[in-house]
Design an enzyme around this catalytic site. Structure first.
Site, PDB file in Angstrom:
ATOM      1  N   GLU A  39     -12.051   3.762  -0.732  1.00 32.98           N
ATOM      2  CA  GLU A  39     -13.031   2.878  -1.280  1.00 32.98           C
ATOM      3  C   GLU A  39     -14.034   2.340  -0.284  1.00 32.98           C
ATOM      4  O   GLU A  39     -13.218   2.178   0.949  1.00 32.98           O
ATOM      5  CB  GLU A  39     -12.394   1.430  -1.807  1.00 32.98           C
ATOM      6  CG  GLU A  39     -13.386   0.211  -1.930  1.00 32.98           C
ATOM      7  CD  GLU A  39     -12.433  -0.829  -1.936  1.00 32.98           C
ATOM      8  OE1 GLU A  39     -13.009  -2.168  -1.862  1.00 32.98           O
ATOM      9  OE2 GLU A  39     -11.316  -0.926  -2.481  1.00 32.98           O
ATOM     10  N   LYS A 121      -7.279  -6.154  -9.527  1.00 31.10           N
ATOM     11  CA  LYS A 121      -7.025  -6.228  -8.071  1.00 31.10           C
ATOM     12  C   LYS A 121      -6.548  -7.490  -7.817  1.00 31.10           C
ATOM     13  O   LYS A 121      -7.512  -8.713  -7.694  1.00 31.10           O
ATOM     14  CB  LYS A 121      -8.057  -5.705  -7.237  1.00 31.10           C
ATOM     15  CG  LYS A 121      -7.917  -5.753  -5.980  1.00 31.10           C
ATOM     16  CD  LYS A 121      -9.226  -5.605  -5.141  1.00 31.10           C
ATOM     17  CE  LYS A 121     -10.144  -6.699  -4.913  1.00 31.10           C
ATOM     18  NZ  LYS A 121     -11.255  -6.359  -3.990  1.00 31.10           N
TER      19      LYS A 121
END
Length: 196
Positions: A39, A121
């Site tokens: 990411e 998340k």
């Protein structure tokens, strides 16, 4: 459900740095060491340029619909939001791009899931711990959770044992590689994390 069935990875490696000088090389090192889910947060200057140069990396800190558009346009393989951002989640879903939506409370978890997030998340996970994740899984057994924020190796193992699909990890993995360019040490740390 795993965060990326085609990779089987249990780690989303987060490369947040002061600039993009070492971003592409660091992402390549992580992937070569066995961490395919990388990411690149949009708060790192030059992150979109790096995403354009790398196949299969995701864009993090997607806070607006425009962020989602820019990231998908740059070729992001997945999007990561720090909170429930319905427009960005919907945009990812419409374009076949998985979204890891940030949430903490049960209400936020449900909102992220209802908006179409592929994964939720839990952020900041270090403040609540693995017991909190285990408790969330009771009413939400069908949601794939990815605890992120304040997750070191010991915490990662505990979160995975509590039922996390994967964990997101930044500085405990990246160290100072994005400042110093020390990619050898990054590679060694990545190999340890890839063994989870």
């Amino acid at each position: 459900m795993s965060p990326a069935p085609e990779t089987g990875s249990k780690v989303v490696a987060i490369l947040r740095g002061p600039d993009d000088r070492h971003l592409v090389r660091a992402a390549t090192v992580l992937r070569d060491a066995g961490l395919p889910l990388v990411e690149l947060p949009l708060t790192t200057p030059g992150a979109l340029r790096a995403i354009e140069r790398l196949d299969g990396v995701g864009a993090g800190t997607v806070r607006t619909l425009q962020d989602a558009r820019d990231a998908v346009g740059a070729g992001a393989a997945f999007l990561v939001t720090p909170a429930v951002v319905p427009d960005a989640i919907a945009y990812g879903a419409e374009h076949g791009v998985p979204v890891y939506a940030g949430a903490l409370s049960p209400t936020e978890v449900l909102a992220a899931h209802a908006a179409g997030a592929s994964y939720v998340k839990i952020f900041p996970a270090g403040t609540v711990g693995p017991g909190y994740l285990a408790a969330l899984r009771q009413p939400f057994p069908d949601i794939a959770f990815v605890p992120t924020g304040g997750v070191d190796l010991a915490a990662a193992r505990a979160f995975l044992a509590a039922g996390a699909a994967a964990v997101g990890v930044g500085s405990p993995l990246a160290g100072d590689a994005l400042v110093t360019g020390d990619l050898d040490a990054l590679h060694e740390r990545a190999r340890v994390w890839a063994a989870l």
